[in-house]
Motif scaffolding. Sequence first.
Motif, PDB file in Angstrom:
ATOM      1  N   ILE A 457       0.638  -1.356   0.286  1.00 30.28           N
ATOM      2  CA  ILE A 457       0.167   0.294  -0.157  1.00 30.28           C
ATOM      3  C   ILE A 457       0.969   1.523   0.820  1.00 30.28           C
ATOM      4  O   ILE A 457       1.865   1.596   0.692  1.00 30.28           O
ATOM      5  CB  ILE A 457      -1.401   0.361   1.144  1.00 30.28           C
ATOM      6  N   TYR A 458       0.788   2.279  -1.490  1.00 28.84           N
ATOM      7  CA  TYR A 458       1.807   3.121  -1.273  1.00 28.84           C
ATOM      8  C   TYR A 458       0.811   3.843  -0.998  1.00 28.84           C
ATOM      9  O   TYR A 458       0.122   4.417  -1.291  1.00 28.84           O
ATOM     10  CB  TYR A 458       2.260   3.308  -2.655  1.00 28.84           C
ATOM     11  N   MET A 459       1.209   4.890  -0.074  1.00 25.20           N
ATOM     12  CA  MET A 459       0.456   6.481   0.723  1.00 25.20           C
ATOM     13  C   MET A 459       1.288   7.634   0.129  1.00 25.20           C
ATOM     14  O   MET A 459       2.843   7.166   0.826  1.00 25.20           O
ATOM     15  CB  MET A 459      -0.370   6.195   2.185  1.00 25.20           C
ATOM     16  N   PRO A 460       0.430   8.550  -0.511  1.00 25.25           N
ATOM     17  CA  PRO A 460       1.181   9.683  -0.557  1.00 25.25           C
ATOM     18  C   PRO A 460       2.042  10.421   0.664  1.00 25.25           C
ATOM     19  O   PRO A 460       1.182  10.245   1.961  1.00 25.25           O
ATOM     20  CB  PRO A 460      -0.095  10.756  -0.943  1.00 25.25           C
ATOM     21  N   ARG A 461       3.323  10.528   0.560  1.00 26.47           N
ATOM     22  CA  ARG A 461       3.751  11.129   1.663  1.00 26.47           C
ATOM     23  C   ARG A 461       3.077  13.098   1.920  1.00 26.47           C
ATOM     24  O   ARG A 461       3.525  13.477   1.466  1.00 26.47           O
ATOM     25  CB  ARG A 461       5.505  10.675   1.471  1.00 26.47           C
ATOM     26  N   VAL A 462       3.565  13.411   3.268  1.00 26.93           N
ATOM     27  CA  VAL A 462       2.963  14.623   3.647  1.00 26.93           C
ATOM     28  C   VAL A 462       4.625  14.813   4.338  1.00 26.93           C
ATOM     29  O   VAL A 462       4.699  13.908   4.877  1.00 26.93           O
ATOM     30  CB  VAL A 462       1.564  15.325   3.999  1.00 26.93           C
ATOM     31  N   ASP A 463       4.656  15.961   4.008  1.00 27.04           N
ATOM     32  CA  ASP A 463       6.325  16.605   4.803  1.00 27.04           C
ATOM     33  C   ASP A 463       5.398  17.382   5.967  1.00 27.04           C
ATOM     34  O   ASP A 463       5.920  18.865   6.322  1.00 27.04           O
ATOM     35  CB  ASP A 463       7.124  17.962   3.557  1.00 27.04           C
ATOM     36  N   LYS A 464       4.574  16.978   7.335  1.00 34.48           N
ATOM     37  CA  LYS A 464       4.215  17.965   8.379  1.00 34.48           C
ATOM     38  C   LYS A 464       4.000  16.731   9.598  1.00 34.48           C
ATOM     39  O   LYS A 464       4.358  15.844   8.922  1.00 34.48           O
ATOM     40  CB  LYS A 464       2.572  18.253   7.905  1.00 34.48           C
ATOM     41  N   PRO A 465       4.610  17.129  10.964  1.00 36.96           N
ATOM     42  CA  PRO A 465       4.815  16.665  11.576  1.00 36.96           C
ATOM     43  C   PRO A 465       3.143  16.190  11.836  1.00 36.96           C
ATOM     44  O   PRO A 465       1.916  16.810  11.791  1.00 36.96           O
ATOM     45  CB  PRO A 465       4.539  17.556  13.133  1.00 36.96           C
ATOM     46  N   ALA A 466       3.189  14.402  12.777  1.00 37.57           N
ATOM     47  CA  ALA A 466       1.841  14.279  12.379  1.00 37.57           C
ATOM     48  C   ALA A 466       0.890  14.871  13.997  1.00 37.57           C
ATOM     49  O   ALA A 466       0.817  15.638  14.446  1.00 37.57           O
ATOM     50  CB  ALA A 466       2.206  12.607  13.491  1.00 37.57           C
ATOM     51  N   SER A 467      -0.355  15.088  13.526  1.00 39.90           N
ATOM     52  CA  SER A 467      -1.293  15.565  14.341  1.00 39.90           C
ATOM     53  C   SER A 467      -1.440  15.263  16.035  1.00 39.90           C
ATOM     54  O   SER A 467      -1.082  13.664  15.941  1.00 39.90           O
ATOM     55  CB  SER A 467      -2.827  15.212  13.903  1.00 39.90           C
ATOM     56  N   PRO A 468      -1.513  15.787  16.682  1.00 36.50           N
ATOM     57  CA  PRO A 468      -1.904  14.851  18.481  1.00 36.50           C
ATOM     58  C   PRO A 468      -2.798  14.356  18.018  1.00 36.50           C
ATOM     59  O   PRO A 468      -3.753  14.221  17.555  1.00 36.50           O
ATOM     60  CB  PRO A 468      -1.766  16.033  18.949  1.00 36.50           C
TER      61      PRO A 468
END
Length: 617
Positions: A457-468
């Motif tokens: 499963i390929y999920m698009p990568r994002v450059d943000k810190p994980a949400s709490p």
Amino acid sequence: MGSEEFYRIFGLPQEEFINYEQYMRCVHLDDREALGRDVEAALSSGEPFDRLYRIVLPDGSERVIHSRSEVTLDETGKPIRMIGTAQDISARRRAEEALQFTQFVSDHSPVAVYWMDSEARITYVNDAATRATGYSREELLSMSVPDLNPDYSPETWPEVWKKRKEHGSQTFETHHRAKDGRIVPVEVTAYYLEFQGKEYNCSLVQDITERKRAEEALRQKEEQLRETQKLEAVGTLAGGVAHEFNNLLTGIIGYSELLLKKSKRDPLLSKRVEEIKKAGEKAASLTSQLLAFSRKQVLQPQVLDLNEIVTELNETLRGLMGEDIVMMTSLSPGLGRTKADADQMRQIILSLASNARSAMPRGGKFILATENAELSEDDESGIAGAHAVRHVLLTVSDTGSGMNAETLSHVFEPFFTTKEVGAGTGLGLASVYGIVQQSGGRIQVSSEPGRGTKFQIYMPRVDKPASPPKRAAARKQRSGGAKTVLLVEDTIQVRQMVRLFLQRAGYTVLEASNGFEALQVAKQSKQPIHMLLTDVIMPEMNGPDLAARLAEDRKNLKVLYMSGYSNHPVVQESVLKSGASFIAKPFAPEALLQKVREVFDTPAKVGSQRKPHRVRT
Ligand code: ADP
Ligand code: MG
């Protein structure tokens, strides 16, 4: 000094041709010295003279002469005379050169050339043929066509030859077996020819491995496209059905809950109603999977660390797998983040795990791995190329039964199952597929009978810190108190049921079946309205628009949206993305009340976008 022929060759009248010096003057300047030396040597040794040299005729043209002479010596060893022949071999020389040139041309052709006779014996090859097959020229010339081409045999050759003769020339695809045993796909253009009374076949052969590979890649791409389109069509149908069912199920579950409370004192009735409720809930879970497949589910995406999700699920998965299955995880420490609905990602992993367990009744290995990966946008094979896009890859594999090609081609279709009736619904992978697609990811599966299965499963990568992580919903029970809720919903069954529940929980309920009616009701209301609970998609005026109108002179109005349609742009844009409060249909009454309480507990917003904050003691 010589015969008539001799003079003819030299192109001079006999009277001009008087002596050795005269003769030497005819010889090509470059050959003259060497020739003189050789003549001297022959005369002094008495050995026969045999030599090629060039002469230049009075008209400037050149000829090649082959000259052979015997030297006669007297008894003291002195040469008396030299008698010999001179032959003009220019024509033969030219023919030889032409032949060499032909071979040269042929050897520099990128196309392999083979000549063969009617007995299938190979009689001529060029360099390209030796390069293509790995055989030397000598080896090839000792072989026959069936030695080189596995598609032919000595028995079938006469028939092949007959066809060649009939057609004159043919182009076809076949195979060659190289010296190392490799089978190479080739395209052959064969000509039937007769030369000096003998039959030949000339074949021009090209390696088409690359072309075949490209054709196969294209075929696979088309296959994938067809597959996607098929799933798309089934998804639209399934989504429509599921949406209709959602409203009905909201009624069924809600009313059975009401009846359940009323039938407390009648155990038999209570038991039966309980069954209705259970059936309704089961149906609701199926519809939600169908909605997931058709990508019409309400997703609440947040920035996620897949490693965290996998770690969180560790215990659950170990429990699910049982004792015979060894579970292994390999989580990449530098894993990027992705944006997805956390619950749905958990759902995906559980679904794949449950399938893996069924595929390993006698135990095996279950492996979960995460890593960063690049995926080319335009290349379905997934090999990173010029347009590589960064992804986060989750690989879920097992060492179970695996699947044959037929099963493999249907796995993502809803209701496709190989399990016994009652054992599987065939909705697991369908919803996995839908969730991945809806989240902008891609899923690939590879499997072979007896060799296990691998889902990627390929999920698009994002450059943000994980949400709490989301705060656990407030569990505080609080009565409706003196709160008034304006309920707007066009499906009457749903409206009536929701009203009943709100009233039972102590809320005052005002009702409307559409936006305009709601504005009317609000205007005439003597009491303040504390909450708007509204459907999102309605004819004429949708939920968010209604909310905006009502909020104009009710700054503290709370709004809770409900919908069974998530993928609708209005739901996406105005509700989910803006972070408004939302509950997906169908819902159990308790879940609704819980949500209503939660929204009332959230401090009033100043403006519409301010995030709620709360100080806990
Ligand atoms: P269900 O599990 O209800 O049958 P799914 O959509 O989850 O439905 O799976 C569909 C079918 O795909 C299964 O019935 C099975 O034949 C096949 N399948 C799925 N996962 C695996 C696996 N890990 N190994 C072997 N077969 C699998
Ligand atoms: Mg399943």
